[in-house]
Design a protein around this motif. Sequence first.
Motif, PDB file in Angstrom:
ATOM      1  N   VAL A 117      14.836 -19.997 -36.520  1.00  0.00           N
ATOM      2  CA  VAL A 117      14.352 -21.308 -36.319  1.00  0.00           C
ATOM      3  C   VAL A 117      13.724 -21.626 -35.117  1.00  0.00           C
ATOM      4  O   VAL A 117      12.855 -22.799 -34.941  1.00  0.00           O
ATOM      5  N   ALA A 118      14.028 -20.623 -34.130  1.00  0.00           N
ATOM      6  CA  ALA A 118      13.231 -20.938 -32.767  1.00  0.00           C
ATOM      7  C   ALA A 118      12.043 -20.362 -32.448  1.00  0.00           C
ATOM      8  O   ALA A 118      11.311 -20.535 -31.442  1.00  0.00           O
ATOM      9  N   THR A 119      11.682 -19.517 -33.609  1.00  0.00           N
ATOM     10  CA  THR A 119      10.402 -18.705 -33.259  1.00  0.00           C
ATOM     11  C   THR A 119       9.526 -18.497 -34.315  1.00  0.00           C
ATOM     12  O   THR A 119      10.295 -18.218 -35.633  1.00  0.00           O
ATOM     13  N   ASN A 120       8.204 -18.456 -34.581  1.00  0.00           N
ATOM     14  CA  ASN A 120       7.346 -18.081 -35.691  1.00  0.00           C
ATOM     15  C   ASN A 120       7.007 -16.686 -35.708  1.00  0.00           C
ATOM     16  O   ASN A 120       6.571 -16.028 -36.694  1.00  0.00           O
ATOM     17  N   ASP A 121       6.941 -16.019 -34.342  1.00  0.00           N
ATOM     18  CA  ASP A 121       6.441 -14.770 -34.056  1.00  0.00           C
ATOM     19  C   ASP A 121       7.436 -14.016 -33.430  1.00  0.00           C
ATOM     20  O   ASP A 121       8.312 -14.121 -32.664  1.00  0.00           O
ATOM     21  N   TRP A 122       7.060 -12.468 -33.551  1.00  0.00           N
ATOM     22  CA  TRP A 122       8.176 -11.442 -33.293  1.00  0.00           C
ATOM     23  C   TRP A 122       7.251 -10.486 -32.531  1.00  0.00           C
ATOM     24  O   TRP A 122       6.239  -9.991 -33.095  1.00  0.00           O
ATOM     25  N   TRP A 123       7.491  -9.949 -31.315  1.00  0.00           N
ATOM     26  CA  TRP A 123       7.024  -8.800 -30.730  1.00  0.00           C
ATOM     27  C   TRP A 123       8.084  -7.790 -30.338  1.00  0.00           C
ATOM     28  O   TRP A 123       9.136  -7.910 -30.330  1.00  0.00           O
ATOM     29  N   ALA A 124       7.542  -6.508 -30.383  1.00  0.00           N
ATOM     30  CA  ALA A 124       8.155  -5.462 -29.871  1.00  0.00           C
ATOM     31  C   ALA A 124       8.529  -5.142 -28.458  1.00  0.00           C
ATOM     32  O   ALA A 124       9.318  -4.154 -27.969  1.00  0.00           O
ATOM     33  N   ASP A 125       8.028  -6.081 -27.571  1.00  0.00           N
ATOM     34  CA  ASP A 125       7.834  -5.840 -26.359  1.00  0.00           C
ATOM     35  C   ASP A 125       8.161  -7.441 -25.395  1.00  0.00           C
ATOM     36  O   ASP A 125       7.555  -8.268 -26.040  1.00  0.00           O
ATOM     37  N   SER A 126       8.585  -7.538 -24.253  1.00  0.00           N
ATOM     38  CA  SER A 126       8.763  -8.706 -23.586  1.00  0.00           C
ATOM     39  C   SER A 126       7.566  -9.160 -23.089  1.00  0.00           C
ATOM     40  O   SER A 126       7.537 -10.586 -22.767  1.00  0.00           O
ATOM     41  N   TRP A 127       6.455  -8.398 -23.124  1.00  0.00           N
ATOM     42  CA  TRP A 127       5.072  -9.090 -22.566  1.00  0.00           C
ATOM     43  C   TRP A 127       4.248  -9.523 -23.807  1.00  0.00           C
ATOM     44  O   TRP A 127       3.265 -10.035 -23.543  1.00  0.00           O
ATOM     45  N   SER A 128       4.720  -9.467 -24.994  1.00  0.00           N
ATOM     46  CA  SER A 128       3.956 -10.134 -26.109  1.00  0.00           C
ATOM     47  C   SER A 128       2.619  -9.427 -26.244  1.00  0.00           C
ATOM     48  O   SER A 128       1.675 -10.133 -26.591  1.00  0.00           O
ATOM     49  N   TYR A 129       2.786  -8.089 -26.281  1.00  0.00           N
ATOM     50  CA  TYR A 129       1.373  -7.503 -26.290  1.00  0.00           C
ATOM     51  C   TYR A 129       1.644  -6.707 -27.867  1.00  0.00           C
ATOM     52  O   TYR A 129       0.531  -6.888 -28.384  1.00  0.00           O
ATOM     53  N   GLU A 130       2.716  -6.340 -28.307  1.00  0.00           N
ATOM     54  CA  GLU A 130       2.653  -5.603 -29.746  1.00  0.00           C
ATOM     55  C   GLU A 130       3.273  -6.486 -30.618  1.00  0.00           C
ATOM     56  O   GLU A 130       4.704  -6.760 -30.993  1.00  0.00           O
ATOM     57  N   HIS A 131       2.712  -7.380 -31.288  1.00  0.00           N
ATOM     58  CA  HIS A 131       2.974  -8.402 -32.285  1.00  0.00           C
ATOM     59  C   HIS A 131       3.430  -7.569 -33.585  1.00  0.00           C
ATOM     60  O   HIS A 131       2.574  -6.707 -34.182  1.00  0.00           O
ATOM     61  N   ILE A 132       4.705  -7.722 -34.177  1.00  0.00           N
ATOM     62  CA  ILE A 132       5.363  -7.017 -35.359  1.00  0.00           C
ATOM     63  C   ILE A 132       5.470  -8.013 -36.567  1.00  0.00           C
ATOM     64  O   ILE A 132       5.482  -7.138 -37.558  1.00  0.00           O
ATOM     65  N   ALA A 133       5.891  -8.904 -36.316  1.00  0.00           N
ATOM     66  CA  ALA A 133       6.274  -9.822 -37.657  1.00  0.00           C
ATOM     67  C   ALA A 133       6.132 -11.244 -37.541  1.00  0.00           C
ATOM     68  O   ALA A 133       6.023 -11.732 -36.238  1.00  0.00           O
ATOM     69  N   SER A 134       6.265 -11.804 -38.629  1.00  0.00           N
ATOM     70  CA  SER A 134       6.066 -13.405 -38.421  1.00  0.00           C
ATOM     71  C   SER A 134       7.201 -14.007 -39.458  1.00  0.00           C
ATOM     72  O   SER A 134       7.649 -13.404 -40.404  1.00  0.00           O
ATOM     73  N   THR A 135       8.098 -14.837 -38.883  1.00  0.00           N
ATOM     74  CA  THR A 135       9.265 -15.471 -39.807  1.00  0.00           C
ATOM     75  C   THR A 135       8.766 -16.204 -40.739  1.00  0.00           C
ATOM     76  O   THR A 135       7.637 -17.055 -40.619  1.00  0.00           O
ATOM     77  N   GLN A 136       9.294 -16.067 -41.912  1.00  0.00           N
ATOM     78  CA  GLN A 136       8.762 -16.475 -43.182  1.00  0.00           C
ATOM     79  C   GLN A 136      10.045 -17.563 -43.607  1.00  0.00           C
ATOM     80  O   GLN A 136       9.700 -18.439 -44.124  1.00  0.00           O
ATOM     81  N   TRP A 137      11.208 -17.294 -43.631  1.00  0.00           N
ATOM     82  CA  TRP A 137      12.203 -18.280 -43.779  1.00  0.00           C
ATOM     83  C   TRP A 137      13.350 -18.007 -42.782  1.00  0.00           C
ATOM     84  O   TRP A 137      13.698 -17.109 -42.191  1.00  0.00           O
ATOM     85  N   ALA A 138      13.993 -19.177 -42.472  1.00  0.00           N
ATOM     86  CA  ALA A 138      15.224 -19.321 -41.481  1.00  0.00           C
ATOM     87  C   ALA A 138      16.174 -20.324 -41.953  1.00  0.00           C
ATOM     88  O   ALA A 138      15.618 -21.533 -42.208  1.00  0.00           O
ATOM     89  N   ASP A 139      17.401 -20.256 -41.924  1.00  0.00           N
ATOM     90  CA  ASP A 139      18.259 -21.287 -42.282  1.00  0.00           C
ATOM     91  C   ASP A 139      19.319 -21.265 -41.194  1.00  0.00           C
ATOM     92  O   ASP A 139      20.072 -20.351 -40.775  1.00  0.00           O
ATOM     93  N   PHE A 140      19.660 -22.568 -40.554  1.00  0.00           N
ATOM     94  CA  PHE A 140      20.538 -22.821 -39.600  1.00  0.00           C
ATOM     95  C   PHE A 140      20.429 -24.155 -39.248  1.00  0.00           C
ATOM     96  O   PHE A 140      19.285 -24.623 -38.991  1.00  0.00           O
ATOM     97  N   PRO A 141      21.694 -24.982 -39.046  1.00  0.00           N
ATOM     98  CA  PRO A 141      23.003 -24.606 -39.250  1.00  0.00           C
ATOM     99  C   PRO A 141      23.136 -24.409 -40.961  1.00  0.00           C
ATOM    100  O   PRO A 141      22.262 -24.644 -41.595  1.00  0.00           O
TER     101      PRO A 141
END
Length: 360
Positions: free
Chosen positions: A212-236
């Motif tokens: 729920v805190a992010t739409n995008d995911w990277w494999a590195d802390s510099w946001s160079y290698e984008h790997i995935a996108s959030t599709q669904w999230a449930d919390f709380p």
Amino acid sequence: MSTAHPASRIRRGGTICAAAVLAAGIALTPTSVAIAAQPLTAQPLSVQPLTARAATALGERLTSGLGDRTVGAYYDNAHLVVTVTDAAAADQVRAAGAEPRLVPFRRSELAAVTGLLNRFDRIPGTAWRIDPRTGRVRVTADPTVTGAALAKLTAQVRGFGAKARLERTARLRPLLSGGDAIWGQGLRCSLGFNVHDSSGNPGFITAGHCGVATNDWWADSWSYEHIASTQWADFPGTDYSYAAYDPGAEGPSAVNTGQEITGAGDASVGEPVTRSGSTSGVHSGTVTGLDATVNYEEGSVYGLIDTDVCAEPGDSGGALFDGATAIGLTSGGSGDCTSGGETFFQPVPAVLQAYGLSLP
């Protein structure tokens, strides 16, 4: 009194943002003395040694059949122990090759306690679950619960008499600093398990408070290698999310320890488990409770697995497993991997069912 908080669900591109949370505690002094479950020794036991997974399957069958005459089962020294409230139930357990333990209250009596707790006004920093080892409801409160809130909770627990006990815990703290590290927008979490959706497309599951805190995911802390996108999230409510891999990306079926994962399963109390997280690495312990409710500042999460496995900030979403079986996703905890702690996990089968996913 307030009702239970519903889960918040978002699609990719949603704008919900949540602080990372991980909950729960090191037991200190209980406000009431719990009476330990007692063995029934009127007849010789025919207890059979079992693997943890075999004990889980047998425990589910026996507790389902016993209904209100048990408050659960647990794995102890390669044997399955099943709580019972009468001699006939004990005979049924012995005949199946497990050990019966007498408890003073029926399942419905303890379920009534947790039901009332779920309907009371929620106090952040608290958690509860039925504890089959003691045959009571275990309620915990962290050091942020003080003054009028603590007095109110203490009175509520005392009102249940011997059916519940209150313990103080270490402070609830966020473990989202964000298996392998995955970086979102200003946060770091841990990948849980690689999965496929109903169309066969690859992705991964992790904690809901990460998704729920992010739409995008990277494999590195510099946001160079984008790997995935959030599709669904449930919390709380619950604490799980699913991200779809970018075209051309796909993860292995094994976790980062090299352990192949071939299926998902429910946990059993006493089961030995292993957790992998991007901050503290690989640690092992046991399942101490099931169906726990944890009250975060953002809301309550239900149906969690309680363990004595340690975790640290950044381990959120990481994998909990028993051999080749996927068990849970790291939701919350306290302590650290130097002094020890307590960690709660979102069961994996619920995630797969909710989103129509399967393990590779």
